[in-house]
Enzyme design. Structure first.
Site, PDB file in Angstrom:
ATOM      1  N   HIS A 136       0.826  -1.014  -0.085  1.00 57.57           N
ATOM      2  CA  HIS A 136      -0.130   0.358  -0.477  1.00 57.57           C
ATOM      3  C   HIS A 136       1.197   1.615  -0.162  1.00 57.57           C
ATOM      4  O   HIS A 136       2.059   1.608   0.311  1.00 57.57           O
ATOM      5  CB  HIS A 136      -0.995  -0.253   0.967  1.00 57.57           C
ATOM      6  CG  HIS A 136      -0.649   0.352   2.015  1.00 57.57           C
ATOM      7  ND1 HIS A 136      -0.146   1.534   3.108  1.00 57.57           N
ATOM      8  CD2 HIS A 136       0.386  -0.192   3.334  1.00 57.57           C
ATOM      9  CE1 HIS A 136       0.407   1.927   4.452  1.00 57.57           C
ATOM     10  NE2 HIS A 136       0.307   0.751   4.197  1.00 57.57           N
ATOM     11  N   CYS A 137      -0.107   2.407  -0.702  1.00 61.76           N
ATOM     12  CA  CYS A 137       0.727   3.569  -0.082  1.00 61.76           C
ATOM     13  C   CYS A 137      -0.446   4.594   0.195  1.00 61.76           C
ATOM     14  O   CYS A 137      -1.221   4.461   0.652  1.00 61.76           O
ATOM     15  CB  CYS A 137       1.085   4.829  -1.362  1.00 61.76           C
ATOM     16  SG  CYS A 137       0.650   3.989  -2.739  1.00 61.76           S
ATOM     17  N   HIS A 138      -0.676   5.627  -0.148  1.00 56.49           N
ATOM     18  CA  HIS A 138      -1.617   6.351   0.059  1.00 56.49           C
ATOM     19  C   HIS A 138      -2.945   6.445   0.026  1.00 56.49           C
ATOM     20  O   HIS A 138      -4.011   5.807   0.357  1.00 56.49           O
ATOM     21  CB  HIS A 138      -0.953   8.009   0.365  1.00 56.49           C
ATOM     22  CG  HIS A 138      -0.300   8.446   1.132  1.00 56.49           C
ATOM     23  ND1 HIS A 138      -0.736   8.774   3.538  1.00 56.49           N
ATOM     24  CD2 HIS A 138       1.413   9.011   0.994  1.00 56.49           C
ATOM     25  CE1 HIS A 138       0.261   8.494   3.245  1.00 56.49           C
ATOM     26  NE2 HIS A 138       1.530   9.373   1.526  1.00 56.49           N
TER      27      HIS A 138
END
Length: 195
Positions: A136-138
């Protein structure tokens, strides 16, 4: 370059995808063509989507949603937006989740390729042990997607076009142009120039 599916045959019982041809020999044109290809994918309708067996791409919310992590059986988290200033690994204490953080900026001039091998090794080791991995990231479309594409290229031996086609059927992804150029370089290193 032609695309033929390399997804495991029984996974989600999909018909073979259409043939895709993209010439990666000209980086500028290739980035444009890859962006067009990316826009044909599935729109984001959930916080995390399984894009390869037991491999998920998600956003920050999916990484902090303990019920969702449990529902998907997540055992490993690769955070492509790791920051020492934020509470990251400590939120997983007691959840039996193995964590890896990558500090990466979602900007076209950031060199995310220095993380390709370590991220691919982390994902591959987890999947080989039967784990379920959330990358994941933002927002879950650029940094995390780039690391998943690199994993598919390095460990599953998919070309860049094959990796994009596999992932975009399950989640909308839009790596920034700088990341696409770095993935094109990786494709050339692994598979040579495509016509």
């Amino acid at each position: 370059m032609s695309f033929t599916s390399k997804l495991p045959a029984s996974w989600k019982d999909r018909p073979p995808p259409r043939k895709v041809e993209i010439d990666l020999s000209s980086p500028g044109l290739a980035v444009f063509e890859l962006e067009r290809l990316l826009l044909t994918g599935k729109a984001i309708i959930s916080h995390a989507d399984e894009v390869w067996p037991r491999l998920y791409i998600g956003d920050q919310h999916s990484a902090e949603n303990w019920n969702g992590l449990a529902r998907h059986g997540i055992t490993h988290i690769l955070n492509a937006a790791h920051s020492k200033r934020r509470r990251c690994p400590d939120i997983y204490q007691g959840l039996k989740i193995t964590y890896m953080g990558v500090e990466a900026n979602d900007s076209y001039d950031f060199d995310i390729s220095v993380n390709f091998q370590a991220a691919a090794d982390f994902i591959h080791a987890a999947l080989r042990r039967g784990g379920h991995v959330l990358v994941h990231c933002h927002v879950g479309v650029s940094r995390s997607a780039t690391l998943v594409l690199a994993y598919l290229m390095l460990k599953q031996r998919l070309t860049l076009v094959e990796a994009i086609c596999a992932v975009k059927e399950n989640r909308e992804i839009i790596p920034n142009r700088g990341f696409l150029r770095q993935l094109i370089r990786l494709d050339r290193q692994l598979f040579g120039t495509h016509n």
